[in-house]
Design a protein around this motif. Structure first.
Motif, short mmCIF file in Angstrom:
data_model
loop_
_atom_site.label_atom_id
_atom_site.label_comp_id
_atom_site.label_asym_id
_atom_site.label_seq_id
_atom_site.Cartn_x
_atom_site.Cartn_y
_atom_site.Cartn_z
N GLY A 180 0.81 -1.22 0.00
CA GLY A 180 0.00 0.00 0.00
C GLY A 180 0.84 1.26 0.00
N GLU A 181 0.13 2.38 0.11
CA GLU A 181 0.78 3.68 0.12
C GLU A 181 1.10 4.11 1.55
OE1 GLU A 181 1.73 5.29 -2.60
OE2 GLU A 181 0.94 3.60 -3.78
N LEU A 182 2.06 5.00 1.68
CA LEU A 182 2.36 5.55 3.00
C LEU A 182 1.16 6.36 3.49
CD1 LEU A 182 6.03 6.74 2.40
CD2 LEU A 182 5.30 4.78 3.77
N PRO A 183 0.71 6.13 4.70
CA PRO A 183 -0.48 6.84 5.19
C PRO A 183 -0.18 8.29 5.53
CG PRO A 183 0.45 5.51 6.95
CD PRO A 183 1.26 5.21 5.71
N ASP A 184 -1.24 9.08 5.60
CA ASP A 184 -1.06 10.49 5.96
C ASP A 184 -1.12 10.71 7.46
OD1 ASP A 184 -3.72 10.09 6.51
OD2 ASP A 184 -4.47 11.52 5.02
N SER A 185 -1.21 9.61 8.22
CA SER A 185 -1.33 9.72 9.67
C SER A 185 -0.10 9.22 10.41
CB SER A 185 -2.56 8.92 10.15
OG SER A 185 -2.45 7.55 9.76
N ALA A 186 1.02 9.06 9.71
CA ALA A 186 2.24 8.59 10.36
C ALA A 186 2.76 9.67 11.33
CB ALA A 186 3.31 8.26 9.32
N THR A 187 3.43 9.22 12.38
CA THR A 187 4.04 10.11 13.36
C THR A 187 5.51 9.72 13.52
OG1 THR A 187 1.92 10.21 14.53
CG2 THR A 187 3.85 11.09 15.66
N VAL A 188 6.38 10.72 13.55
CA VAL A 188 7.81 10.46 13.63
C VAL A 188 8.37 11.12 14.90
CG1 VAL A 188 10.07 10.82 12.54
CG2 VAL A 188 8.06 10.27 11.13
N TYR A 189 9.14 10.35 15.65
CA TYR A 189 9.76 10.83 16.88
C TYR A 189 11.27 10.66 16.80
CZ TYR A 189 5.00 10.27 18.73
OH TYR A 189 3.65 10.34 18.93
N ILE A 190 12.00 11.59 17.43
CA ILE A 190 13.44 11.47 17.59
C ILE A 190 13.70 11.33 19.09
CG2 ILE A 190 15.69 12.53 17.20
CD1 ILE A 190 12.82 13.87 15.23
N HIS A 191 14.25 10.19 19.50
CA HIS A 191 14.44 9.88 20.91
C HIS A 191 15.85 10.21 21.39
CE1 HIS A 191 10.57 7.90 21.16
NE2 HIS A 191 10.89 7.05 20.21
N ASN A 192 15.96 10.34 22.71
CA ASN A 192 17.26 10.42 23.39
C ASN A 192 18.13 11.57 22.92
OD1 ASN A 192 17.20 8.09 25.24
ND2 ASN A 192 16.94 6.91 23.34
N VAL A 193 17.52 12.74 22.75
CA VAL A 193 18.28 13.95 22.41
C VAL A 193 18.12 14.97 23.53
CG1 VAL A 193 18.18 13.65 19.91
CG2 VAL A 193 16.32 14.84 21.08
N VAL A 194 19.15 15.77 23.73
CA VAL A 194 19.09 16.86 24.71
C VAL A 194 18.49 18.08 24.02
CG1 VAL A 194 20.43 18.40 26.19
CG2 VAL A 194 21.06 15.97 26.02
N PRO A 195 17.36 18.60 24.51
CA PRO A 195 16.70 19.72 23.83
C PRO A 195 17.12 21.10 24.33
CG PRO A 195 15.25 18.86 25.52
CD PRO A 195 16.53 18.05 25.60
N THR A 196 18.03 21.16 25.30
CA THR A 196 18.40 22.44 25.91
C THR A 196 19.84 22.80 25.57
OG1 THR A 196 18.93 21.26 27.95
CG2 THR A 196 16.76 22.26 27.80
N ALA A 197 20.11 24.12 25.56
CA ALA A 197 21.43 24.61 25.18
C ALA A 197 21.64 26.00 25.76
CB ALA A 197 21.54 24.66 23.66
N THR A 198 22.85 26.52 25.56
CA THR A 198 23.13 27.93 25.82
C THR A 198 23.63 28.55 24.52
OG1 THR A 198 25.37 27.42 26.56
CG2 THR A 198 23.67 27.61 28.25
N ILE A 199 23.36 29.85 24.37
CA ILE A 199 23.72 30.57 23.15
C ILE A 199 24.69 31.70 23.49
CG2 ILE A 199 22.84 32.13 21.39
CD1 ILE A 199 20.26 30.51 21.41
N ASP A 200 25.74 31.84 22.69
CA ASP A 200 26.64 32.97 22.76
C ASP A 200 26.26 33.92 21.62
OD1 ASP A 200 28.69 34.82 22.74
OD2 ASP A 200 30.28 33.35 23.06
N LEU A 201 25.65 35.02 21.95
CA LEU A 201 25.16 35.94 20.92
C LEU A 201 26.29 36.71 20.23
CD1 LEU A 201 21.96 37.29 22.68
CD2 LEU A 201 22.05 35.86 20.65
N ALA A 202 27.48 36.71 20.81
CA ALA A 202 28.60 37.37 20.15
C ALA A 202 29.13 36.56 18.99
CB ALA A 202 29.72 37.63 21.16
N THR A 203 28.96 35.23 19.05
CA THR A 203 29.47 34.34 18.00
C THR A 203 28.38 33.53 17.31
OG1 THR A 203 29.85 32.52 19.56
CG2 THR A 203 31.64 34.11 19.26
N GLY A 204 27.20 33.48 17.92
CA GLY A 204 26.12 32.67 17.37
C GLY A 204 26.24 31.20 17.72
N ALA A 205 27.19 30.83 18.58
CA ALA A 205 27.42 29.42 18.92
C ALA A 205 26.30 28.90 19.81
CB ALA A 205 28.76 29.26 19.61
#
Length: 292
Positions: A180-205
């Motif tokens: 069959g065809e790929l359904p329009d109701s599929a859900t995709v997850y990315i596991h085990n990643v750290v979603p938080t960070a710090t930003i240096d606005l002088a360098t954009g890092a």
């Protein structure tokens, strides 16, 4: 005859007043041009009406540029909003007699630091934009720009933005045994990643929070076969559950290691079969800077 002359002169005066009101007055304030990293499509690759950018300007002392600070700059985190074709600043920024460096970032934030500003990507990047509230994907896509040594001879300040996080594109490919065809109701997850960070606005890092806890991110759907998400740059060093696709209540799980690089787009082609244990992956080439 004299009465008609008076009427005609009055009409001319009114017309000249109207034309005078139409002429834009140069009040000495700085005009900004914001260039998106890639301008090939109307939505994902351009700024939209109501988008808000943060601006800093720092002065030079002679030939020496001043360091970026949380306050005390020539301009401190001034919001600029896209209205029509112009960027309108929350307050007017006028030219200094000295040269300046201009910094811009998106999306606009209330800052507590310029070298270790907390930042996090959305865990649900499938949410849509509603009015001034950014969708999860847009709110996660941190952009940064810097232009050095501008002065009054420049007339306008152009800021060329770049993506500072990492983008993951997941393409679903039907294997030989998938029916069959790929359904329009599929859900995709990315596991085990750290979603938080710090930003240096002088360098954009953007630097991963070393104390951040791992979490699961829900990708946004582009079409039935393509999903994407913004990630904090990081390395997943140990083999663990990574990508999960839920199709027709069947979970396809890929375990793997991976490195999300700053400013890079990574493409994974996942081949799925009727047997959820038979998932293979093909890692495509990386795209630097402007994402399409």
């Amino acid at each position: 005859m004299r009465k008609w002359n008076y009427i005609w002169m009055a009409a001319l005066l009114l017309a000249s007043c109207d034309k005078a009101e139409e002429i834009a007055v140069d009040d000495g304030s700085i005009r900004f041009v914001m260039q998106y990293p890639s301008a090939t499509r109307a939505t994902e690759t351009s700024f939209e009406q109501g988008d808000k950018i943060g601006l800093f300007l720092t002065e030079y002392t002679g030939e020496t540029p001043a360091p970026l600070q949380i306050s005390g700059n020539w301009a401190n985190n001034v919001a600029a909003t896209l209205e029509g074709t112009e960027w309108v600043t929350a307050k007017k920024i006028f030219w200094s007699d000295n040269r300046m460096d201009a910094y811009g970032y998106y999306p606009y934030m209330s800052l507590t630091s310029v070298d270790e500003q907390p930042f996090s990507i959305a865990l649900d990047q499938s949410t849509e934009r509603t009015g001034d509230q950014l969708g999860g994907y847009e709110a996660s896509d941190f952009l940064w720009a810097k232009t050095e040594g501008v002065d009054q001879s420049t007339e306008t300040v152009t800021l060329q933005f770049s993506h500072r996080c990492s983008k993951l594109v997941i393409q679903l490919v039907k294997g030989p045994s998938y029916e069959g065809e790929l359904p329009d109701s599929a859900t995709v997850y990315i596991h085990n990643v750290v979603p938080t960070a710090t930003i240096d606005l002088a360098t954009g890092a953007v630097t991963k929070d070393i104390f951040g806890e791992v979490a699961t991110v829900k990708a946004r759907k582009v079409n039935n076969a393509t999903y994407e998400a913004i990630m904090i740059p990081q390395r997943i060093e140990s083999r663990r559950p990574f990508i999960e696709i839920v199709v027709n209540n069947i979970s396809y799980l890929l375990e793997d290691t991976f490195q999300f690089k700053a400013g890079m787009q990574h493409t994974l082609s996942l081949v799925i079969n009727s047997n959820p244990d038979q998932v293979s992956v093909d890692i495509g080439g990386e795209i630097v800077g402007g994402w399409n």
